[in-house]
Design an enzyme around this catalytic site. Structure first.
Site, PDB file in Angstrom:
ATOM      1  N   TYR A  76     -14.627 -11.704   0.251  1.00 10.73           N
ATOM      2  CA  TYR A  76     -15.327 -10.450  -0.060  1.00 10.73           C
ATOM      3  C   TYR A  76     -16.596 -10.719  -0.873  1.00 10.73           C
ATOM      4  O   TYR A  76     -17.615 -10.052  -0.694  1.00 10.73           O
ATOM      5  CB  TYR A  76     -14.404  -9.484  -0.813  1.00 10.73           C
ATOM      6  CG  TYR A  76     -13.339  -8.909   0.096  1.00 10.73           C
ATOM      7  CD1 TYR A  76     -13.609  -7.808   0.902  1.00 10.73           C
ATOM      8  CD2 TYR A  76     -12.074  -9.486   0.169  1.00 10.73           C
ATOM      9  CE1 TYR A  76     -12.649  -7.300   1.760  1.00 10.73           C
ATOM     10  CE2 TYR A  76     -11.107  -8.979   1.022  1.00 10.73           C
ATOM     11  CZ  TYR A  76     -11.396  -7.887   1.817  1.00 10.73           C
ATOM     12  OH  TYR A  76     -10.450  -7.395   2.672  1.00 10.73           O
ATOM     13  N   ARG A  94       0.816  -1.208   0.000  1.00  7.81           N
ATOM     14  CA  ARG A  94       0.000   0.000   0.000  1.00  7.81           C
ATOM     15  C   ARG A  94       0.857   1.270   0.000  1.00  7.81           C
ATOM     16  O   ARG A  94       0.533   2.242   0.677  1.00  7.81           O
ATOM     17  CB  ARG A  94      -0.968   0.012   1.196  1.00  7.81           C
ATOM     18  CG  ARG A  94      -2.003  -1.103   1.162  1.00  7.81           C
ATOM     19  CD  ARG A  94      -3.106  -0.755   0.177  1.00  7.81           C
ATOM     20  NE  ARG A  94      -4.171  -1.752   0.200  1.00  7.81           N
ATOM     21  CZ  ARG A  94      -5.356  -1.574   0.784  1.00  7.81           C
ATOM     22  NH1 ARG A  94      -5.642  -0.453   1.386  1.00  7.81           N
ATOM     23  NH2 ARG A  94      -6.250  -2.513   0.728  1.00  7.81           N
ATOM     24  N   ARG A 127      -7.153  11.289  -6.183  1.00  6.66           N
ATOM     25  CA  ARG A 127      -8.337  10.535  -5.761  1.00  6.66           C
ATOM     26  C   ARG A 127      -9.576  11.446  -5.771  1.00  6.66           C
ATOM     27  O   ARG A 127     -10.663  11.044  -6.196  1.00  6.66           O
ATOM     28  CB  ARG A 127      -8.070   9.966  -4.363  1.00  6.66           C
ATOM     29  CG  ARG A 127      -9.233   9.299  -3.663  1.00  6.66           C
ATOM     30  CD  ARG A 127      -9.541   7.949  -4.259  1.00  6.66           C
ATOM     31  NE  ARG A 127     -10.573   7.294  -3.470  1.00  6.66           N
ATOM     32  CZ  ARG A 127     -11.848   7.649  -3.467  1.00  6.66           C
ATOM     33  NH1 ARG A 127     -12.251   8.645  -4.225  1.00  6.66           N
ATOM     34  NH2 ARG A 127     -12.718   7.004  -2.709  1.00  6.66           N
ATOM     35  N   ARG A 175      -3.828   6.667   0.563  1.00  2.00           N
ATOM     36  CA  ARG A 175      -4.357   7.888   1.174  1.00  2.00           C
ATOM     37  C   ARG A 175      -3.437   8.603   2.146  1.00  2.00           C
ATOM     38  O   ARG A 175      -3.684   9.758   2.486  1.00  2.00           O
ATOM     39  CB  ARG A 175      -5.692   7.576   1.880  1.00  2.00           C
ATOM     40  CG  ARG A 175      -6.831   7.418   0.900  1.00  2.00           C
ATOM     41  CD  ARG A 175      -8.060   6.880   1.593  1.00  2.00           C
ATOM     42  NE  ARG A 175      -7.810   5.523   2.064  1.00  2.00           N
ATOM     43  CZ  ARG A 175      -8.731   4.737   2.629  1.00  2.00           C
ATOM     44  NH1 ARG A 175      -9.946   5.180   2.805  1.00  2.00           N
ATOM     45  NH2 ARG A 175      -8.426   3.515   2.999  1.00  2.00           N
ATOM     46  N   ASP A 222      -6.683  -3.105  -7.527  1.00  2.00           N
ATOM     47  CA  ASP A 222      -7.228  -3.725  -6.321  1.00  2.00           C
ATOM     48  C   ASP A 222      -7.434  -5.208  -6.574  1.00  2.00           C
ATOM     49  O   ASP A 222      -7.597  -5.634  -7.720  1.00  2.00           O
ATOM     50  CB  ASP A 222      -8.553  -3.069  -5.929  1.00  2.00           C
ATOM     51  CG  ASP A 222      -8.861  -3.347  -4.464  1.00  2.00           C
ATOM     52  OD1 ASP A 222      -8.330  -2.637  -3.602  1.00  2.00           O
ATOM     53  OD2 ASP A 222      -9.599  -4.308  -4.186  1.00  2.00           O
TER      54      ASP A 222
HETATM   55  O1  CP3 Z   1       0.223   0.620  -3.450  1.00  2.00           O
HETATM   56  C1  CP3 Z   1      -0.296  -0.512  -3.485  1.00  2.00           C
HETATM   57  O2  CP3 Z   1      -0.054  -1.391  -2.624  1.00  2.00           O
HETATM   58  C2  CP3 Z   1      -1.172  -0.886  -4.680  1.00  2.00           C
HETATM   59  C3  CP3 Z   1      -2.548  -0.718  -4.521  1.00  2.00           C
HETATM   60  C4  CP3 Z   1      -3.437  -1.699  -3.761  1.00  2.00           C
HETATM   61  C5  CP3 Z   1      -4.732  -1.303  -3.337  1.00  2.00           C
HETATM   62  N1  CP3 Z   1      -5.365  -2.389  -2.844  1.00  2.00           N
HETATM   63  C6  CP3 Z   1      -5.289   0.049  -3.475  1.00  2.00           C
HETATM   64  C7  CP3 Z   1      -6.428   0.444  -2.647  1.00  2.00           C
HETATM   65  C8  CP3 Z   1      -3.287  -3.043  -3.427  1.00  2.00           C
HETATM   66  C9  CP3 Z   1      -2.080  -3.949  -3.602  1.00  2.00           C
HETATM   67  C10 CP3 Z   1      -4.521  -3.482  -2.855  1.00  2.00           C
HETATM   68  C11 CP3 Z   1      -4.785  -4.866  -2.428  1.00  2.00           C
HETATM   69  C12 CP3 Z   1      -5.954  -5.151  -1.597  1.00  2.00           C
HETATM   70  N2  CP3 Z   1      -7.226  -4.667  -1.714  1.00  2.00           N
HETATM   71  C13 CP3 Z   1      -5.961  -6.117  -0.567  1.00  2.00           C
HETATM   72  C14 CP3 Z   1      -4.802  -6.978  -0.172  1.00  2.00           C
HETATM   73  C15 CP3 Z   1      -3.827  -6.256   0.663  1.00  2.00           C
HETATM   74  C16 CP3 Z   1      -4.274  -6.006   2.084  1.00  2.00           C
HETATM   75  O3  CP3 Z   1      -4.344  -4.826   2.443  1.00  2.00           O
HETATM   76  O4  CP3 Z   1      -4.497  -6.989   2.800  1.00  2.00           O
HETATM   77  C17 CP3 Z   1      -7.274  -6.140  -0.021  1.00  2.00           C
HETATM   78  C18 CP3 Z   1      -7.753  -7.007   1.124  1.00  2.00           C
HETATM   79  C19 CP3 Z   1      -8.059  -5.223  -0.767  1.00  2.00           C
HETATM   80  C20 CP3 Z   1      -9.524  -4.959  -0.627  1.00  2.00           C
HETATM   81  C21 CP3 Z   1      -9.788  -3.545  -0.348  1.00  2.00           C
HETATM   82  N3  CP3 Z   1      -9.583  -2.520  -1.251  1.00  2.00           N
HETATM   83  C22 CP3 Z   1     -10.316  -2.975   0.846  1.00  2.00           C
HETATM   84  C23 CP3 Z   1     -10.664  -3.750   2.098  1.00  2.00           C
HETATM   85  C24 CP3 Z   1     -10.396  -1.590   0.621  1.00  2.00           C
HETATM   86  C25 CP3 Z   1     -10.951  -0.532   1.541  1.00  2.00           C
HETATM   87  C26 CP3 Z   1      -9.871  -0.073   2.443  1.00  2.00           C
HETATM   88  C27 CP3 Z   1     -10.228   1.225   3.135  1.00  2.00           C
HETATM   89  O5  CP3 Z   1      -9.474   1.505   4.061  1.00  2.00           O
HETATM   90  O6  CP3 Z   1     -11.178   1.907   2.738  1.00  2.00           O
HETATM   91  C28 CP3 Z   1      -9.905  -1.329  -0.668  1.00  2.00           C
HETATM   92  C29 CP3 Z   1      -9.804   0.001  -1.341  1.00  2.00           C
HETATM   93  C30 CP3 Z   1      -8.440   0.456  -1.685  1.00  2.00           C
HETATM   94  N4  CP3 Z   1      -7.592  -0.248  -2.476  1.00  2.00           N
HETATM   95  C31 CP3 Z   1      -7.823   1.694  -1.312  1.00  2.00           C
HETATM   96  C32 CP3 Z   1      -6.561   1.692  -1.931  1.00  2.00           C
HETATM   97  C33 CP3 Z   1      -5.536   2.793  -1.898  1.00  2.00           C
HETATM   98  C34 CP3 Z   1      -8.441   2.793  -0.471  1.00  2.00           C
HETATM   99  C35 CP3 Z   1      -9.653   3.365  -1.137  1.00  2.00           C
HETATM  100  C36 CP3 Z   1      -9.608   4.826  -1.552  1.00  2.00           C
HETATM  101  O7  CP3 Z   1      -8.555   5.440  -1.817  1.00  2.00           O
HETATM  102  O8  CP3 Z   1     -10.719   5.346  -1.652  1.00  2.00           O
END
Ligand code: CP3
Length: 345
Positions: free
Chosen positions: A152, A26, A39, A30, A76
């Site tokens: 999910y 990540r 964003r 944000r 994602d």
């Molecule tokens: O920089 C990086 O690592 C690449 C981007 C990346 C994202 N998601 C962007 C993202 C990666 C590798 C992921 C993987 C991901 N997504 C996982 C596996 C890694 C982990 O954290 O365990 C999982 C479980 C998800 C599912 C997911 N996507 C969730 C639960 C959420 C909501 C999180 C939140 O805090 O709201 C997301 C959305 C998401 N994916 C965000 C980002 C930057 C945040 C949403 C936003 O910016 O509005």
């Protein structure tokens, strides 16, 4: 493409490197003000992820800001169920949601196996990012593990107990296997396309592997990650693959036998012990608790030293956090962490 910085690839081959490579899960997100700006322009997460120019821009932001040794494509793990027609969206404060949950036999039967063509925006983002990186660092492609993606789809979002997903495993194991198989087939096509578009490394995020007992983990999570690794090798690609099953220390030996090149570790195991459990067959990535970044500089530097010396002097260590950056983390703390790793030896 000839890479100017190939430390990650060399560490994954367990070759000696002048210093250990570092990237963080990540790393685009944000906690970075420049991310929040793009964003906000995008309006919603899926617009950001599915517009190649925007996805490329936020992938490059942490590379420009820090001297990281790898980029990870901004996307994602839930793009696969979205491409299957489930309609992914994000509810502020609640995380991911679909238009419906997968619960019944009919739900599973109606779900299509998707070809990577349905995710061409990800491939476009990868090709564009590889072009923009111009060989500076390798680009990591990724997917979720079939089990983690299934949670999910069945829970319709994040969960603490996984009661619906585990009910399916225990009450209707055949149905769960049919669902996992559809996700696996779709994921294989997706990863091959990512590699063809220029991803130099693949990481499989099994964020919820640790929610399962060891024997259940082997039957419902590891089995499908093994299928993915086998299929990529059978297609003739030797692209390095990293498996990250968070919370799984009980099966590191078996994970190392899948044919993967590296294992991601969270902070609940000592690196030294992980090396023993894997018989030094694979590279290890990790494993500082991300919450250390809430502490002061001296504490961060001390913890970095501890992780480095815990792994020891052998080749095959990729520094990373044991899980992702959080939105309220200070970008300056990550700069300190990276400096501590890169100036350590
Ligand atoms: O920089 C990086 O690592 C690449 C981007 C990346 C994202 N998601 C962007 C993202 C990666 C590798 C992921 C993987 C991901 N997504 C996982 C596996 C890694 C982990 O954290 O365990 C999982 C479980 C998800 C599912 C997911 N996507 C969730 C639960 C959420 C909501 C999180 C939140 O805090 O709201 C997301 C959305 C998401 N994916 C965000 C980002 C930057 C945040 C949403 C936003 O910016 O509005």
């Amino acid at each position: 493409m000839q890479l100017k910085n190939d430390l990650l690839l060399r560490a994954l081959k367990k070759e000696a490197t002048p210093r250990r490579p570092i990237w963080v899960m990540r790393q685009a997100g944000r906690y970075l003000p420049e991310y929040r700006k793009v964003r906000a322009q995008a309006g919603d997460f899926m617009t950001l992820a599915s517009t190649p120019e925007m996805a490329c821009e936020v992938t490059l932001q942490p590379i420009r800001r820090y001297g990281l040794d790898a980029a990870i494509i901004f996307s994602d793990i839930l793009t696969i169920p979205d491409a299957m027609g489930m309609g992914l969206h994000f509810v502020t404060g609640e995380g991911p949601r679909f238009e419906y949950a997968i619960r019944s036999e009919k739900d599973v039967e109606q779900l299509p196996i998707v070809d990577a063509d349905a995710l061409s925006y990800v491939m476009d983002a990868i090709s564009l990012t590889v072009r923009e990186l111009d060989g500076a660092v390798p680009l990591i492609g990724f997917c979720g593990s079939p089990w983690t993606v299934m949670t999910y789809m069945v829970e319709n979002g994040s969960s603490k107990s996984f009661s619906h997903a585990k009910s399916m495993l225990f009450k209707s194991p055949q149905l769960a296997h049919r669902l996992l198989d559809k996700i696996t087939q779709s994921t294989i096509s997706y990863l091959l396309a990512q590699i063809n578009s220029g991803a130099s490394v693949i990481q499989i995020f099994d964020s919820w592997g640790g929610a399962l007992s060891p024997h259940v983990y082997k039957e419902f999570s590891l089995k499908y990650m093994q299928e993915i690794v086998t299929a990529i090798r059978a297609a003739g690609y030797d692209t390095p693959i990293i498996l990250f099953s968070k919370g799984v220390t009980h099966s590191l030996g078996e994970m190392a036998e899948t044919g993967c090149d590296g294992l991601g570790l969270d902070w609940t195991i000592r690196m030294q012990q992980a090396r023993q459990l894997t018989g030094n067959r694979v590279a290890l990535q990790g494993n500082m608790d991300p919450n250390v970044l809430y502490a002061d500089e001296a504490f961060i530097r001390k913890e970095v030293k501890r992780v480095l010396s815990d792994f020891g002097d052998a080749p095959g260590h990729i520094f990373n956090l044991g899980h992702g950056m959080q939105p309220d983390m200070d970008p300056e703390k990550l700069a300190i962490l990276i400096d501590a790793v890169q100036t350590a030896e």
